[in-house]
Write an enzyme that holds these catalytic residues in place. Sequence first.
Site, mmCIF file in Angstrom:
data_model
loop_
_atom_site.group_PDB
_atom_site.id
_atom_site.type_symbol
_atom_site.label_atom_id
_atom_site.label_comp_id
_atom_site.label_asym_id
_atom_site.label_seq_id
_atom_site.Cartn_x
_atom_site.Cartn_y
_atom_site.Cartn_z
ATOM 1 N N ASP A 119 35.338 44.641 35.420
ATOM 2 C CA ASP A 119 34.641 43.282 35.731
ATOM 3 C C ASP A 119 33.299 43.498 36.568
ATOM 4 O OD1 ASP A 119 35.793 41.623 34.896
ATOM 5 O OD2 ASP A 119 37.332 41.246 36.735
ATOM 6 N N ASP A 165 34.553 36.644 29.858
ATOM 7 C CA ASP A 165 35.106 35.806 31.002
ATOM 8 C C ASP A 165 33.633 34.543 31.276
ATOM 9 O OD1 ASP A 165 36.657 37.438 32.088
ATOM 10 O OD2 ASP A 165 35.884 38.132 33.489
#
Length: 178
Positions: free
Chosen positions: A124, A143
């Site tokens: 991330d 995401d």
Amino acid sequence: MTPQPPPRVRLLALIAVLILAADIATKVVGVALLEGREPVELLGGLINLQLVRNPGAAFSLATGYTWVLSLIALGVVVVIIRVARKLRSTGWAVALGLILGGALGNLVDRIFRAPGPLQGHVVDLVSPFAPDGRVFPVFNLADSSIVCGGALLVVLALLGRELDGTRTPSKKQENAGE
């Protein structure tokens, strides 16, 4: 009987491949540039770039269940591929392409990244409003793609758009026909 529009499977596949490629590229660049560094503040702290290896889902959910998240992502991929045969709607093709590309992006991390297959930690990179996910979870392009695809599916459902390109009549239209 009017002919149905051609299947939109190619559009779905194109979007999925583009999302997957962009997700992998941003993660490779992110790891190369952000590994071991303090968060990089952009737009006065509105966006922070920070490398986080996430064993769970958003909000640190299911941290000890990476293999379950991997199986869920694999299930999503299989379902979308099976449903694609009935696909005639451009909107659904775009939405499912976004979801498929995002699911594949995170699945690639879970399969190929440390600590091992089906246990890999997702990379991330983006932390909105504050570093370390203090305000909002740290996320990646995959995401974002999944969320945008899901939101588009909700809009399509509310508008009565079906997978096969037909429209579900609204209650108002049904009552007018009586």
